[in-house]
Scaffold this active site. Structure first.
Site, PDB file in Angstrom:
ATOM      1  CG  HIS A  53      52.839  23.295  40.383  1.00  0.00           C
ATOM      2  ND1 HIS A  53      53.434  22.113  40.713  1.00  0.00           N
ATOM      3  CD2 HIS A  53      53.843  24.121  39.976  1.00  0.00           C
ATOM      4  CE1 HIS A  53      54.745  22.201  40.539  1.00  0.00           C
ATOM      5  NE2 HIS A  53      55.015  23.421  40.080  1.00  0.00           N
ATOM      6  NE  ARG A 344      40.897  46.175  49.815  1.00  0.00           N
ATOM      7  CZ  ARG A 344      41.311  46.346  51.068  1.00  0.00           C
ATOM      8  NH1 ARG A 344      40.503  46.875  51.955  1.00  0.00           N
ATOM      9  NH2 ARG A 344      42.531  46.001  51.425  1.00  0.00           N
ATOM     10  CG  ASN A 347      31.718  39.604  43.418  1.00  0.00           C
ATOM     11  OD1 ASN A 347      32.017  40.228  42.404  1.00  0.00           O
ATOM     12  ND2 ASN A 347      30.517  39.083  43.592  1.00  0.00           N
ATOM     13  CE1 TYR A 359      34.762  53.010  53.509  1.00  0.00           C
ATOM     14  CE2 TYR A 359      36.004  53.920  51.674  1.00  0.00           C
ATOM     15  CZ  TYR A 359      35.912  53.588  53.012  1.00  0.00           C
ATOM     16  OH  TYR A 359      36.966  53.840  53.844  1.00  0.00           O
ATOM     17  CB  SER A 379      27.110  43.648  51.320  1.00  0.00           C
ATOM     18  OG  SER A 379      27.477  42.468  50.640  1.00  0.00           O
ATOM     19  CG  HIS A 383      24.998  38.484  50.257  1.00  0.00           C
ATOM     20  ND1 HIS A 383      25.556  39.717  50.028  1.00  0.00           N
ATOM     21  CD2 HIS A 383      25.760  37.599  49.565  1.00  0.00           C
ATOM     22  CE1 HIS A 383      26.618  39.584  49.245  1.00  0.00           C
ATOM     23  NE2 HIS A 383      26.767  38.311  48.940  1.00  0.00           N
TER      24      HIS A 383
END
Length: 486
Positions: A53, A344, A347, A359, A379, A383
Site C-alpha cells: 500500500h 518529537r 525531526n 531542555y 527553535s 527557523h
C-alpha cells in the site's frame, strides 16, 4: 509505550537491560547499550519494503511528477514555443553557487579549526591539573586561579569561534542577498556546524579536567562526526558492514527528482498567483483569498516532498556512505494526534539535540514549562533566521505560527488527542495544510512586493513591504446576498 520501554521490550528476547543501561545475557558479559543509537532503518524504508500500500502511494507521487512534467512540457510549448521543464526556477534558486561554496568553505574551516583548539585546551588543562596543589599562604598565583582563568579563556575562544561562524555568513548575506536555495544552504550549514561544535564541547571539555578520564576523540572521528547524520556526539556509533552504493545513488536521484518536483509545483501552481503581486497599485481582497486557498494543496505536497528529500533521502544517502547504522531520523509523525508527539517525531535529529542540550539542562533550573517554552522559542528564532537571510527580509510569519500557535497546540491537543486520536489526527493535518498554505502565500507575497513595488524611503529589512504595497481593497460593487435567496 516510550522509546526506551520499547527498546527494553525488544531487547528482552536476547537479554535484559537493567536500569543502568547494561545488556545482560546468559552467554556474555555485561556491556553498555547506548539508548540513543541503535542499528535501525527509517520508517519509510521499512514501509516501502514491506507494505504494498505504501509502495503504491510512492508510485502515485512518481506518477504525479511525470504528469507535472508533461503538463509543464505542453504548456511551455503551446504558450511560449520553448520547453523549460522547471529548469529556470532551479537555476535561479541555486544562483551564485560560487559565492555559496566560498561561504560554506569558510564555515567548514571554522568547524575544523575547533579541533586543534580543543586539543590545545585539553593540553593546558592537563598541565594545570598535574601542578594543582594546595597553595601556601602568600604564594601567588594559585593553581586553582590559573585553572579558572584557563577555563574562562577557553569559553571566550569558543564564543568567538561560534560568533564568527554565525555572524560572518549572516553579515555577508545581510549585506548582499544570495539566491533562495543557495542562502538556505549557507544558513542551514552554519547552524548545523554550530550545533555539532557545541555537542562536542559539552561531551569533551569535562574530560579535559578529569584525571584519567576518556581521551579526546581523534581528528578522524571528529571529521566523521561533522558529516554524520546526527547532532549528538558519541565516541562510537553503530555501523554497517559496507556501503551499498546503489542505495546511495537511488537516494541522491530522489533528491534531484524532488528538487525538480518542487520546481514544477512552484512554477505551475504557486508563482502564477504571486509573481505579478505589486505591479498594480491595488489588488482585490477576493483575488488574494482565492490565491491563498489555491496554494493550500500545492503547499502541502511541497511540504511532504521537502520532508522526504531532506529527512529521508538526503540523510539516508549520507548514512549509507558513512556506514551509519541508525537511520531513525524521524518517526511516524503522520499518524500523530498530539502536537507534542508530532514535534518529537517530525525531526528526531534536531529534537534530540534540543532535548539533550537545551531542555534537560534547563529543567532543574527553570522547570518543565519554562524549559519547553525556551526550546520552542530557540527553535522558532533559528527557523526564522534561515528564512530571513535566505529571502532577504524579516517577515516573522513562521516565528509567530511556530513559536505562538504551534506552542499553544501542545496543551490543546494533549488530552483530546489521546481520547480522540482519529479526530485529532484529522485536526493536525487540517492545521498543517492551512499553515503551509499561509506560509507558501505570505512569503511569496512579501518577496514579489519588494521586487515589483516602486522603491520608497521607508523600505527596510524589518518592515514588510506587502503591508503597504499594493493596497488590498474590496470589490467596488461588493454586497452580501442571502445565499438561500434564488
Amino acid at each position: 509505550m516510550s522509546e526506551d520501554s520499547a527498546l527494553r521490550s525488544r531487547s528482552s528476547k536476547k537479554g535484559d537491560i537493567n536500569q543502568n543501561g547494561h545488556l545482560q545475557n546468559k552467554n556474555e558479559k555485561k556491556k553498555w547499550v547506548d539508548m540513543s543509537f541503535l542499528p535501525r532503518e527509517s520508517p519509510l524504508t521499512v514501509l516501502l519494503s514491506t507494505s504494498l500500500h505504501i509502495r503504491a502511494i510512492y508510485h502515485i507521487f512518481i506518477a504525479i511528477l511525470i504528469i507535472l512534467m508533461m503538463d509543464t512540457f505542453m504548456y511551455d510549448f503551446v504558450e511560449f514555443g520553448k520547453i523549460k521543464l522547471g529548469v529556470y526556477p532551479v537555476i535561479y534558486g541555486f544562483g551564485d553557487i560560487g559565492r555559496c561554496g566560498r561561504l560554506w568553505l569558510f564555515e567548514l574551516a571554522l568547524a575544523l579549526a575547533f579541533y586543534p583548539g580543543l586539543r590545545v585546551y585539553g593540553l593546558g588543562a592537563r598541565v594545570l591539573r598535574k601542578h594543582t596543589a594546595p597553595a601556601p599562604p602568600r604564594r601567588p598565583p594559585s593553581p586553582r586561579v590559573l585553572s579558572a582563568a584557563w577555563s574562562t579563556l577557553g569559553a571566550a575562544a569558543l564564543a568567538a569561534l561560534l560568533g564568527a561562524l554565525l555572524g560572518v555568513p549572516s553579515w555577508d548575506l545581510g549585506r548582499r542577498h544570495l539566491a533562495l536555495a543557495s542562502g538556505c544552504i549557507v544558513t542551514l550549514e552554519m547552524i548545523r556546524f554550530a550545533m555539532k561544535i557545541y555537542a562536542v564541547t559539552v561531551a569533551c571539555v569535562p574530560r579535559c579536567h578529569a584525571a584519567g578520564g576518556t581521551p579526546l576523540p581523534s581528528f578522524r572521528h571528529y571529521l566523521y562526526f561533522l558529516f554524520a547524520p546526527t547532532l549528538l556526539y558519541r565516541d562510537k556509533y553503530p555501523r554497517t558492514e559496507k556501503t551499498r552504493w546503489g542505495v546511495v545513488a537511488l537516494h541522491l536521484l530522489e533528491v534531484v527528482a524532488i528538487i525538480f518536483y518542487n520546481s514544477f509545483l512552484w512554477e505551475r501552481f504557486i508563482l502564477p498567483y504571486w509573481s505579478d503581486y505589486g505591479k498594480e497599485p491595488q489588488v482585490q481582497l477576493g483575488r488574494v483569498v482565492q490565491a491563498m486557498f489555491a496554494c493550500v494543496l500545492p503547499s502541502i505536497i511541497s511540504f511532504l516532498c521537502g520532508f522526504y528529500c531532506v529527512l529521508h533521502a538526503w540523510l539516508n544517502a549520507f548514512a549509507e556512505m558513512l556506514t551509519f547504522a541508525d537511520r531513525l531520523f524521524y518517526e511516524e509523525w503522520w499518524t500523530m494526534s498530539e502536537y507534542s508527539k508530532y514535534y518529537r517525531a517530525w525531526n528526531r535529529v534536531v529534537y534530540a539535540w534540543l532535548r539533550d542540550h537545551i531542555y534537560i539542562p534547563l529543567v532543574p533550573r527553570a522547570g518543565r514549562s519554562l524549559a519547553t517554552l525556551s526550546v520552542f522559542l530557540i527553535s522558532a528564532v533559528f527557523h526564522e533566521l534561515v528564512l530571513a537571510l535566505s529571502f532577504g527580509f524579516f517577515y516573522p510569519v513562521l516565528l509567530v505560527m511556530f513559536g505562538v500557535f504551534g506552542l499553544l497546540c501542545v496543551p490543546l491537543t494533549a488530552t483530546c488527542g489521546r481520547l480522540f486520536p482519529g479526530v485529532f489526527n484529522l485536526v493536525m493535518w487540517l492545521t498543517l495544510m492551512v499553515g503551509n498554505g499561509l506560509l507558501w502565500s505570505l512569503y511569496p507575497m512579501e518577496y514579489f512586493a519588494r521586487k515589483n513595488c516602486p522603491a520608497s524611503p521607508g523600505d527596510s529589512f524589518f518592515v514588510p513591504k506587502s503591508w503597504s504595497c499594493p493596497e488590498i481593497v474590496m470589490k467596488s460593487n461588493w454586497t452580501f446576498n442571502n445565499p438561500f435567496t434564488f
